[in-house]
Design a protein around this motif. Structure first.
Motif, PDB file in Angstrom:
ATOM      1  N   PHE A 281       0.848  -1.181   0.000  1.00  0.00           N
ATOM      2  CA  PHE A 281       0.000   0.000   0.000  1.00  0.00           C
ATOM      3  C   PHE A 281       0.891   1.242   0.000  1.00  0.00           C
ATOM      4  O   PHE A 281       2.019   1.215   0.481  1.00  0.00           O
TER       5      PHE A 281
ATOM      6  N   GLN B 150       0.744   5.543   0.795  1.00  0.00           N
ATOM      7  CA  GLN B 150      -0.004   6.700   1.286  1.00  0.00           C
ATOM      8  C   GLN B 150       0.790   7.952   0.989  1.00  0.00           C
ATOM      9  O   GLN B 150       1.850   8.189   1.593  1.00  0.00           O
TER      10      GLN B 150
ATOM     11  N   LYS C 255      -3.351  12.145   1.312  1.00  0.00           N
ATOM     12  CA  LYS C 255      -4.227  11.231   0.579  1.00  0.00           C
ATOM     13  C   LYS C 255      -4.481   9.960   1.384  1.00  0.00           C
ATOM     14  O   LYS C 255      -3.777   9.664   2.342  1.00  0.00           O
ATOM     15  N   GLU C 256      -5.501   9.223   0.956  1.00  0.00           N
ATOM     16  CA  GLU C 256      -5.810   7.965   1.615  1.00  0.00           C
ATOM     17  C   GLU C 256      -4.801   6.889   1.229  1.00  0.00           C
ATOM     18  O   GLU C 256      -4.141   6.980   0.191  1.00  0.00           O
ATOM     19  N   ARG C 257      -4.721   5.886   2.069  1.00  0.00           N
ATOM     20  CA  ARG C 257      -3.839   4.758   1.789  1.00  0.00           C
ATOM     21  C   ARG C 257      -4.412   3.958   0.616  1.00  0.00           C
ATOM     22  O   ARG C 257      -5.577   3.575   0.627  1.00  0.00           O
ATOM     23  N   GLU C 258      -3.565   3.696  -0.370  1.00  0.00           N
ATOM     24  CA  GLU C 258      -3.988   3.069  -1.617  1.00  0.00           C
ATOM     25  C   GLU C 258      -3.308   1.714  -1.790  1.00  0.00           C
ATOM     26  O   GLU C 258      -2.094   1.593  -1.629  1.00  0.00           O
ATOM     27  N   LYS C 259      -4.104   0.720  -2.157  1.00  0.00           N
ATOM     28  CA  LYS C 259      -3.547  -0.593  -2.454  1.00  0.00           C
ATOM     29  C   LYS C 259      -2.928  -0.550  -3.843  1.00  0.00           C
ATOM     30  O   LYS C 259      -3.602  -0.200  -4.819  1.00  0.00           O
ATOM     31  N   ILE C 260      -1.642  -0.913  -3.966  1.00  0.00           N
ATOM     32  CA  ILE C 260      -0.988  -0.799  -5.261  1.00  0.00           C
ATOM     33  C   ILE C 260      -0.579  -2.138  -5.850  1.00  0.00           C
ATOM     34  O   ILE C 260      -0.451  -2.262  -7.070  1.00  0.00           O
TER      35      ILE C 260
ATOM     36  N   VAL D 138      -2.422  -1.921  -9.266  1.00  0.00           N
ATOM     37  CA  VAL D 138      -3.216  -0.761  -9.649  1.00  0.00           C
ATOM     38  C   VAL D 138      -2.658  -0.242 -10.977  1.00  0.00           C
ATOM     39  O   VAL D 138      -1.463  -0.403 -11.266  1.00  0.00           O
TER      40      VAL D 138
ATOM     41  N   LEU E 158     -10.018  -3.703   0.709  1.00  0.00           N
ATOM     42  CA  LEU E 158      -9.335  -2.418   0.675  1.00  0.00           C
ATOM     43  C   LEU E 158      -8.538  -2.271   1.970  1.00  0.00           C
ATOM     44  O   LEU E 158      -8.581  -3.141   2.832  1.00  0.00           O
TER      45      LEU E 158
END
Length: 122
Positions: free
Chosen positions: A36, A38, A42-47, A59, A105
């Motif tokens: 992930f 961040q 911004k919000e934490r994003e799964k990559i 992603v 998520l």
């Protein structure tokens, strides 16, 4: 289960970094390991994710540039994220996480590492 990341740092655009995550005390036969990111504000994003079968997902923003892989030991699992052609928008804190499914998520992942900073300058 304890997750410990390493390998962050600062690079110029176009450079590469390799992140590592060691999962100590791992005993699950079925699992998902995820990376992930961040970015500031911004919000934490799964990559990227990889599961117990070796199936990977990414992603769109990192496809073709990042590669997730894993090495399985008896009680330790090591996760890698090879990041190539890094861009300034890749800057952020990178976390590894673990849970039973890859379609969760960020809030669904129950185990997290401490995070490692990646900074990409233009």
């Amino acid at each position: 289960l304890q997750l410990v990341e390493s390998g962050g740092g600062s690079v110029q655009a176009g450079g590469s970094l390799r992140l590592s995550c060691a999962a100590y005390g791992y005993t699950y036969n079925t699992y998902c390991m995820g990376w992930f990111r961040q970015a500031p504000g911004k919000e934490r994003e799964k990559i990227a994710t990889i599961d117990s079968t070796g199936t990977t997902s990414y992603v769109d923003s990192v496809k073709g540039r990042f590669t997730v892989s894993q090495d399985k030991g008896e009680n330790t699992l090591r996760l890698w994220l090879q990041m190539d052609n890094l861009q300034p928008e890749d800057t952020g804190v990178y976390y590894c996480a673990s849970d039973s499914r890859c379609d969760y998520l960020a809030p669904g992942f129950g185990h997290w590492g401490q995070g490692t900073q990646v900074t990409v300058s233009s």
